[in-house]
Every structure is written in C-alpha cells, then in structure tokens.
Design a protein around this motif. Structure first.
Motif, PDB file in Angstrom:
ATOM      1  N   VAL A   1       0.646  -0.891  -0.127  1.00 50.19           N
ATOM      2  CA  VAL A   1      -0.280   0.124   0.000  1.00 50.19           C
ATOM      3  C   VAL A   1       1.285   1.512   0.066  1.00 50.19           C
ATOM      4  CG1 VAL A   1      -2.084   1.450   1.441  1.00 50.19           C
ATOM      5  CG2 VAL A   1      -1.792  -1.153   1.326  1.00 50.19           C
ATOM      6  N   PHE A   2       0.546   2.147  -0.999  1.00 54.40           N
ATOM      7  CA  PHE A   2       1.148   3.546  -1.210  1.00 54.40           C
ATOM      8  C   PHE A   2       0.425   4.883  -1.382  1.00 54.40           C
ATOM      9  CE2 PHE A   2       3.532  -0.564  -3.142  1.00 54.40           C
ATOM     10  CZ  PHE A   2       4.269  -0.451  -2.911  1.00 54.40           C
ATOM     11  N   LEU A   3       1.327   5.860  -0.454  1.00 57.25           N
ATOM     12  CA  LEU A   3       0.674   7.136  -0.863  1.00 57.25           C
ATOM     13  C   LEU A   3       1.577   7.418  -1.835  1.00 57.25           C
ATOM     14  CD1 LEU A   3       0.852   8.213   2.925  1.00 57.25           C
ATOM     15  CD2 LEU A   3      -1.002   8.132   1.670  1.00 57.25           C
ATOM     16  N   VAL A   4       0.450   8.494  -2.975  1.00 61.98           N
ATOM     17  CA  VAL A   4       0.693   8.662  -3.788  1.00 61.98           C
ATOM     18  C   VAL A   4       0.154  10.230  -3.949  1.00 61.98           C
ATOM     19  CG1 VAL A   4       0.786   8.908  -6.483  1.00 61.98           C
ATOM     20  CG2 VAL A   4       1.031   6.219  -5.218  1.00 61.98           C
ATOM     21  N   ASP A   5       0.809  11.116  -4.317  1.00 63.31           N
ATOM     22  CA  ASP A   5       0.442  12.509  -4.529  1.00 63.31           C
ATOM     23  C   ASP A   5      -0.806  12.783  -5.709  1.00 63.31           C
ATOM     24  OD1 ASP A   5       0.459  15.297  -5.392  1.00 63.31           O
ATOM     25  OD2 ASP A   5       2.588  16.006  -3.902  1.00 63.31           O
ATOM     26  N   ALA A   6      -0.811  13.062  -6.069  1.00 62.03           N
ATOM     27  CA  ALA A   6      -2.690  13.521  -7.357  1.00 62.03           C
ATOM     28  C   ALA A   6      -1.789  13.684  -8.102  1.00 62.03           C
ATOM     29  CB  ALA A   6      -4.014  14.007  -6.428  1.00 62.03           C
ATOM     30  N   LYS A   7      -1.241  15.099  -7.776  1.00 60.92           N
ATOM     31  CA  LYS A   7      -0.504  15.617  -8.719  1.00 60.92           C
ATOM     32  C   LYS A   7       0.826  15.372  -9.200  1.00 60.92           C
ATOM     33  CE  LYS A   7      -2.719  19.499  -8.244  1.00 60.92           C
ATOM     34  NZ  LYS A   7      -3.984  18.812  -6.463  1.00 60.92           N
ATOM     35  N   ALA A   8       1.310  14.244  -8.904  1.00 59.29           N
ATOM     36  CA  ALA A   8       3.083  13.501  -9.428  1.00 59.29           C
ATOM     37  C   ALA A   8       2.378  12.744 -10.655  1.00 59.29           C
ATOM     38  CB  ALA A   8       2.788  11.229  -8.678  1.00 59.29           C
ATOM     39  N   PRO A   9       3.889  13.017 -11.721  1.00 62.14           N
ATOM     40  CA  PRO A   9       4.054  13.147 -12.787  1.00 62.14           C
ATOM     41  C   PRO A   9       4.055  11.308 -12.754  1.00 62.14           C
ATOM     42  CG  PRO A   9       6.531  13.983 -11.632  1.00 62.14           C
ATOM     43  CD  PRO A   9       5.196  13.789 -10.335  1.00 62.14           C
ATOM     44  N   GLY A  10       2.996  10.921 -13.739  1.00 60.63           N
ATOM     45  CA  GLY A  10       2.736  10.426 -14.560  1.00 60.63           C
ATOM     46  C   GLY A  10       0.796   9.764 -13.770  1.00 60.63           C
ATOM     47  N   VAL A  11       0.847  10.859 -13.434  1.00 63.22           N
ATOM     48  CA  VAL A  11      -0.682   9.844 -12.234  1.00 63.22           C
ATOM     49  C   VAL A  11      -2.382  10.630 -13.245  1.00 63.22           C
ATOM     50  CG1 VAL A  11      -2.679  10.754 -10.949  1.00 63.22           C
ATOM     51  CG2 VAL A  11       0.107  10.262 -10.149  1.00 63.22           C
ATOM     52  N   THR A  12      -2.907  10.190 -13.898  1.00 59.95           N
ATOM     53  CA  THR A  12      -3.669  10.697 -14.405  1.00 59.95           C
ATOM     54  C   THR A  12      -5.186  10.404 -14.072  1.00 59.95           C
ATOM     55  OG1 THR A  12      -2.607  10.841 -16.889  1.00 59.95           O
ATOM     56  CG2 THR A  12      -5.152  10.205 -17.392  1.00 59.95           C
ATOM     57  N   VAL A  13      -6.214  11.206 -14.299  1.00 57.84           N
ATOM     58  CA  VAL A  13      -7.302  11.543 -13.294  1.00 57.84           C
ATOM     59  C   VAL A  13      -8.094  11.801 -14.495  1.00 57.84           C
ATOM     60  CG1 VAL A  13      -8.346  12.314 -10.982  1.00 57.84           C
ATOM     61  CG2 VAL A  13      -5.928  11.986 -11.335  1.00 57.84           C
ATOM     62  N   ARG A  14      -9.678  10.813 -13.974  1.00 58.87           N
ATOM     63  CA  ARG A  14     -11.211  10.582 -14.911  1.00 58.87           C
ATOM     64  C   ARG A  14     -11.831  11.061 -14.557  1.00 58.87           C
ATOM     65  NH1 ARG A  14     -14.554   8.827 -17.772  1.00 58.87           N
ATOM     66  NH2 ARG A  14     -12.984   6.315 -17.417  1.00 58.87           N
ATOM     67  N   GLY A  15     -12.082  11.794 -13.961  1.00 53.73           N
ATOM     68  CA  GLY A  15     -13.838  11.979 -12.979  1.00 53.73           C
ATOM     69  C   GLY A  15     -14.825  12.274 -13.334  1.00 53.73           C
ATOM     70  N   TYR A  16     -15.715  11.528 -12.755  1.00 49.39           N
ATOM     71  CA  TYR A  16     -17.406  11.595 -13.043  1.00 49.39           C
ATOM     72  C   TYR A  16     -18.312  11.072 -12.168  1.00 49.39           C
ATOM     73  CZ  TYR A  16     -15.982   6.857 -12.920  1.00 49.39           C
ATOM     74  OH  TYR A  16     -15.238   5.636 -12.103  1.00 49.39           O
ATOM     75  N   PRO A  17     -19.198  11.837 -12.467  1.00 47.92           N
ATOM     76  CA  PRO A  17     -20.146  10.982 -10.970  1.00 47.92           C
ATOM     77  C   PRO A  17     -20.577   9.952 -11.377  1.00 47.92           C
ATOM     78  CG  PRO A  17     -21.679  12.640 -13.190  1.00 47.92           C
ATOM     79  CD  PRO A  17     -19.643  12.313 -13.154  1.00 47.92           C
ATOM     80  N   THR A  18     -21.206  10.150 -10.018  1.00 52.58           N
ATOM     81  CA  THR A  18     -22.010   7.958 -10.412  1.00 52.58           C
ATOM     82  C   THR A  18     -23.385   8.375  -9.740  1.00 52.58           C
ATOM     83  OG1 THR A  18     -21.521   8.459  -7.244  1.00 52.58           O
ATOM     84  CG2 THR A  18     -20.126   7.276  -8.670  1.00 52.58           C
ATOM     85  N   GLN A  19     -24.346   7.237 -10.185  1.00 48.63           N
ATOM     86  CA  GLN A  19     -25.476   7.326 -10.512  1.00 48.63           C
ATOM     87  C   GLN A  19     -25.936   7.911  -8.455  1.00 48.63           C
ATOM     88  OE1 GLN A  19     -27.521   6.457 -12.351  1.00 48.63           O
ATOM     89  NE2 GLN A  19     -25.681   5.905 -13.339  1.00 48.63           N
ATOM     90  N   ASP A  20     -25.310   7.392  -7.194  1.00 47.34           N
ATOM     91  CA  ASP A  20     -26.066   8.498  -6.162  1.00 47.34           C
ATOM     92  C   ASP A  20     -25.559  10.136  -5.701  1.00 47.34           C
ATOM     93  OD1 ASP A  20     -23.353   8.332  -5.783  1.00 47.34           O
ATOM     94  OD2 ASP A  20     -23.542   6.532  -4.143  1.00 47.34           O
ATOM     95  N   GLY A  21     -25.109  10.763  -7.213  1.00 46.86           N
ATOM     96  CA  GLY A  21     -24.414  12.386  -6.452  1.00 46.86           C
ATOM     97  C   GLY A  21     -23.546  11.991  -6.348  1.00 46.86           C
ATOM     98  N   ALA A  22     -23.173  10.633  -5.983  1.00 46.62           N
ATOM     99  CA  ALA A  22     -21.080  10.856  -5.140  1.00 46.62           C
ATOM    100  C   ALA A  22     -20.191  11.716  -6.957  1.00 46.62           C
ATOM    101  CB  ALA A  22     -21.076  10.479  -4.537  1.00 46.62           C
ATOM    102  N   ARG A  23     -18.686  11.216  -6.084  1.00 45.14           N
ATOM    103  CA  ARG A  23     -18.243  11.534  -7.574  1.00 45.14           C
ATOM    104  C   ARG A  23     -16.866  10.313  -7.113  1.00 45.14           C
ATOM    105  NH1 ARG A  23     -18.508  15.292 -11.427  1.00 45.14           N
ATOM    106  NH2 ARG A  23     -16.228  15.344 -11.679  1.00 45.14           N
ATOM    107  N   ALA A  24     -16.317  10.250  -8.536  1.00 41.47           N
ATOM    108  CA  ALA A  24     -16.024   9.069  -8.553  1.00 41.47           C
ATOM    109  C   ALA A  24     -14.915   9.216  -9.601  1.00 41.47           C
ATOM    110  CB  ALA A  24     -16.166   7.506  -8.973  1.00 41.47           C
ATOM    111  N   ALA A  25     -13.016   8.037  -9.551  1.00 38.37           N
ATOM    112  CA  ALA A  25     -12.301   8.454 -10.722  1.00 38.37           C
ATOM    113  C   ALA A  25     -11.737   7.427 -11.742  1.00 38.37           C
ATOM    114  CB  ALA A  25     -11.391   9.925 -10.563  1.00 38.37           C
TER     115      ALA A  25
END
Length: 382
Positions: free
Chosen positions: A184-208
C-alpha cells in the motif's frame, strides 16, 4: 448491555443533526451536487471545526480518541442527510490506513492535516477484473532503489478527482490473485505520471478512473509491509463496512420517514392511502427491516476495532449481507408506495434508494458477503 449514548455522544449527535438539518436540505444537496467539486467546501470546513475529522484518531496523533460508536453516529447522520462530502474516503478509509498502517513519521505528518480538513485522501483499490476480491491486484510496484515505480489502472476511486493523495494497492511480487506480495503506497495526486478522469456516480457522488504510468514513490511513501499489505487492507475495509452500515441505516430511516409522511397526505378514493391496511403492512415491513439492520450494525460497530481478523471478518460479512437485504426491502417499498413521484429527480426518496443501492455494492454486495459468511461456517465459529 447498555446501548444508551453517553452524554458526550448525545451532544455530538444533536449538534451534527442540527447542523445538517439547518444547512443540508434536499435543495442544498442538489446545489452542492451541481458544483464543480460535487460537494460543499463550506460544509467540509464545518465538519472540521466540529472535530469530526479528528474523531477516530488517537490524542497522541492530534485526534479526539473517538471509538467506532462515535464514527457510527456521524455516518448515520450523514446518511440521513445524503451528504456528498468525502468524509468516508478521507477520514474512514484514508484515516484507517494511517491509524493501522502508518509509522510515527507518517502519522505525525498526515493525521493533523486530515484532522483540520486540509488533506483529502482516496483509496485506489478496485480494478477492472478484481470484482469484490481485495487480493486481485494487477497494478505493479517495481523496486527502484529505495522506492518503487507504479504502473496500472484503478477504477471507481471514490472522490478520486478531488483528493490530495491516493492510497494505492500495488503488487510488489507474485501473480494477480496471490494474497502475498501486495503493498500500500501513498501517492501524490499531482505526481508525474498520474492521470485522473473524474465523473459523477449514480448516487450523486463523485468517483474517478486513475492511471499510474511510471509513477515514482519513495521508501517513506509505503504503509506497512510492502510484501504483505493485504491484512492491513482487509482491516481498513472492515472498518469501512461498519461505517457504511451505519450510513445505510441513516438513509433507510429517512426513506421510511418520507414514506410514512407521504402515506398520510396522498389521497385516493377520498381518503389518505395510509388508511389502507396493505400499505400499512408494507410500511411495517420497512420498519422491521430497518430495526434488524440497526441491530446488526450495532454488532458490526462493536467488532470494528477487534484485533481478531477472523471474528471481525465474520461480523462484517453478516452486517453487509443484512444491510443489502434491508436496503432492497426498504428501497423497493418506498418507491412502490410513492408511485411515479418516487422515481423523479425532484423528489428525495429516489436519491436515497440510489445511495443505499451503491452502499450495497461497495466492497461486495449482500450476496457476496452471504457466500463469504457461509464459507467461514456462519457468524459463530463451530
């Protein structure tokens, strides 16, 4: 056994209930859901000022030394309000990784930031072929000097598009379904090589959806044993399941209250439909299911901090199976008794049903956990 809340717990419950009643109505929720983040930064600040973020952490780490009971109180209240903020992903899941797997330096660095609301965390575990198996990990962590290089993809990462750091399961050795060789590793969300694609879920929350491409992590970014991290993951997920059960109880209670109120005001043939006995029976079925769910949730809450992994696991399997059953009974009856209005986006009951359905599938649906419980020989070991 005394199930009454202590004075401090009652104050916590009353204070949070008042805040959410005043500031988190259904129209407020729809406004938060439509914002770019998908949740309220102002409410996040309010939670931090109330001490909710610091609740589960030890006083030595800058927390309030709360127990799973306080966590359940908070999660049930958030469930009643259909709250959208990343409390579960940050404090429950991320916080549990820090509590159970973080070393002294990691706890000193990250827990105060979680407690004051400045650090958000997200658990990146699900993969496209993993289904509900926590040990199915295809993302790799190749040794690179003192650190590792991560490559792989993670799916349905709760609040992954607004987090500051990911807690990522990655394979340091072995095959995709081996139980050993998971770190298990802690990874900075803005680290080089990290790509994030967010979207809404069916219950109104968010995921990626998250992609890691040659992402470097240092030796200080690992949590626990990089060759045997699965027990830590399972303990964190067990803690999360207990919290989700409490949230589901809150959501189901709100659904039942909305339904009973509707039966009192909706008229057919000149009388309120709540006067028809068959509909009264359906409302009673909902109430019984909720009380059964509440009882098993109390049991799961008591077992959440157990060091006995087998007994804790049995409790969580039983609780998740019962919550899934109750969610179907309560949700389907609520929609049926409301009729067409229950399916509209403008009315709250359908949103509650969506949320409890998502809770059922998160970390394994009721059928999955019933099978796992049966494989272990039932709730009580022979």
């Amino acid at each position: 056994m005394d199930f009454d809340l202590s004075e401090e717990q009652s104050i916590l419950k009353d204070s949070l209930d008042r805040l959410l009643a005043d500031r988190y109505g259904f129209e407020d929720r729809k406004r938060h859901m439509a914002s770019p983040e998908g949740w309220s930064a102002d409410m996040w600040t309010q939670y931090a000022e109330m001490g909710l973020m610091a609740l589960p952490f030890a006083e030595a780490d800058g927390g309030l030394a709360g127990t799973p009971v306080e966590t359940a109180i908070v999660m049930e209240a958030l469930g009643r309000a259909l709250a959208l903020e990343p409390y579960f992903s940050t404090v429950i899941l991320g916080g549990s990784f820090l509590r159970f797997g973080g070393n002294d330096d990691q706890r000193a660095e990250y827990i105060p930031a979680v407690a004051d609301g400045s650090l958000k965390l997200a658990f990146a575990q699900v993969e496209r072929h993993s289904r509900y198996d926590l040990h199915h990990v295809e993302t790799t962590a190749a040794k690179d000097g003192d650190g590792f290089v991560l490559n792989g993809q993670k799916s349905v990462v709760l609040h992954g598009d607004s987090t500051d750091r990911f807690l990522v399961t990655a394979r340091t050795s072995g095959g995709a379904r081996d139980e050993a060789g998971i770190g298990v590793f802690l990874v900075d969300a803005k680290a080089p090589g990290v790509t994030v694609r967010g979207y809404p879920t069916q219950d109104g929350a968010r995921a990626a959806e998250i992609t890691f491409e040659n992402v470097k992590v240092g030796a200080a970014d690992g949590l626990g044993d990089p060759a045997n991290g699965l027990p830590l993951v399972r303990r964190v997920v067990d803690t999360g399941i207990a919290a989700l059960c409490a949230e589901a109880v809150g959501a189901m209670s709100a659904m039942h209250a909305l339904t009973v109120d509707y039966l009192k005001v909706r008229k057919q043939f000149g009388v309120a439909i709540g006067q028809f006995q068959v509909l009264q029976h359906a409302a009673v079925d909902m109430f019984v299911a909720i009380e059964q769910a509440r009882s098993i949730t109390l049991f799961a809450t008591m077992m959440a901090d157990s060091d006995d992994a087998d007994e804790r696991g049995r409790a969580m399997h039983a609780a998740k199976a019962e919550i899934g059953r109750a969610a179907r009974i309560v949700g389907e009856n609520a929609i049926q008794l409301h009729g067409g209005v229950g399916m509209t986006m403008e009315y709250a009951v359908g949103h509650y049903f969506k949320r409890v359905t998502m809770i059922d599938t998160l970390f394994g649906d009721g059928d999955h956990h019933l099978r796992e419980l049966a494989a272990k020989g039932g709730l009580m070991a022979a």
